[in-house]
Design an enzyme around this catalytic site. Structure first.
Site, mmCIF file in Angstrom:
data_model
loop_
_atom_site.group_PDB
_atom_site.id
_atom_site.type_symbol
_atom_site.label_atom_id
_atom_site.label_comp_id
_atom_site.label_asym_id
_atom_site.label_seq_id
_atom_site.Cartn_x
_atom_site.Cartn_y
_atom_site.Cartn_z
ATOM 1 N N GLY A 44 0.842 -1.183 0.000
ATOM 2 C CA GLY A 44 0.000 0.000 0.000
ATOM 3 C C GLY A 44 0.880 1.235 0.000
ATOM 4 O O GLY A 44 2.015 1.194 0.485
ATOM 5 N N GLN A 49 2.888 9.873 1.334
ATOM 6 C CA GLN A 49 4.170 9.177 1.425
ATOM 7 C C GLN A 49 5.099 9.503 0.259
ATOM 8 O O GLN A 49 6.276 9.152 0.296
ATOM 9 C CB GLN A 49 3.957 7.668 1.500
ATOM 10 C CG GLN A 49 3.316 7.227 2.797
ATOM 11 C CD GLN A 49 3.167 5.726 2.830
ATOM 12 O OE1 GLN A 49 2.188 5.185 2.328
ATOM 13 N NE2 GLN A 49 4.152 5.063 3.408
ATOM 14 N N CYS A 105 5.708 0.118 7.688
ATOM 15 C CA CYS A 105 5.376 1.256 6.829
ATOM 16 C C CYS A 105 6.618 1.636 6.034
ATOM 17 O O CYS A 105 7.718 1.690 6.586
ATOM 18 C CB CYS A 105 4.917 2.427 7.700
ATOM 19 S SG CYS A 105 4.494 3.907 6.773
ATOM 20 N N LEU A 106 6.441 1.915 4.750
ATOM 21 C CA LEU A 106 7.569 2.302 3.904
ATOM 22 C C LEU A 106 8.205 3.608 4.381
ATOM 23 O O LEU A 106 9.399 3.817 4.180
ATOM 24 C CB LEU A 106 7.123 2.434 2.443
ATOM 25 C CG LEU A 106 6.602 1.153 1.794
ATOM 26 C CD1 LEU A 106 6.099 1.436 0.384
ATOM 27 C CD2 LEU A 106 7.666 0.065 1.783
#
Length: 191
Positions: A44, A49, A105-106
């Site tokens: 996702g 981001q 989370c990236l």
């Protein structure tokens, strides 16, 4: 086009994103966001981001159901064909028992923690063709949606942790903000 992933500490990750106007080229952006997400091996990615303060996210949960040694019975049925673009999304309802799952989370690399979320979510959104949908999701699909939806509301998965866990992660988060992290994808760090 592959965008750099915005790192923890950047103010854009804490802003409530704004709705997108229909004149915006969402198809090209969705394509770029999928490319960026796949390059970073994510499931996702939300527009904040990549530094865009707009209410858009993409998901592809199919990798959770892949793997040579994965048995058919272990696959999550909610993730079959679960590749979507969510524009101007609004969660209408979250329901069911909260269940824990280790999230990452990236934008917050090398940190993974159990987060508890409701098992069902009902969401209204537009797809990349500006077709409106209202759908209910469960299981990992619901979790991925909730995680990405949090991003467009300025919320990170670490916000769901108890105060003791947050305190324990403080030094790791500070290192990420300063760019002291080793990842195999491009990142943009706060100045």
């Amino acid at each position: 086009m592959i965008y750099p992933i915005v790192a923890y500490g950047d103010p854009v990750l804490r802003k409530v994103a704004v709705d997108i106007d229909k004149s915006f080229d969402v198809k090209k952006l969705a394509e770029d966001m999928f490319e960026t997400m796949y390059n970073a091996k994510g499931v996702g990615l939300a527009a904040p981001q990549i530094g865009l303060n707009i209410r858009m996210f993409v998901v592809d949960g199919r990798p959770f159901n892949e793997g040579e040694d994965m048995e058919e019975r272990d696959k999550d049925p909610s993730l079959v064909d679960f590749k979507k673009v969510f524009i101007n999304a609004e969660i209408l309802e979250e329901d069911g028992d909260d269940w824990g799952f280790e999230e990452g989370c990236l934008s917050i690399p090398d940190i993974r923690e159990d987060v508890y979320r409701p098992e069902f979510v009902t969401i209204r959104y537009f797809d990349e063709d500006w077709v409106e949908h209202t759908e209910e999701y469960e299981g990992l699909a619901a979790r991925i949606i909730q995680h990405e939806y949090d991003h467009i509301d300025g919320i990170l998965f670490t916000d769901h942790l108890n105060p003791i866990k947050k305190r324990m992660l403080k030094n790791k988060l500070a290192k990420i903000t300063k760019g002291r992290v080793d990842v195999d994808y491009k990142m943009k760090f706060p100045k």
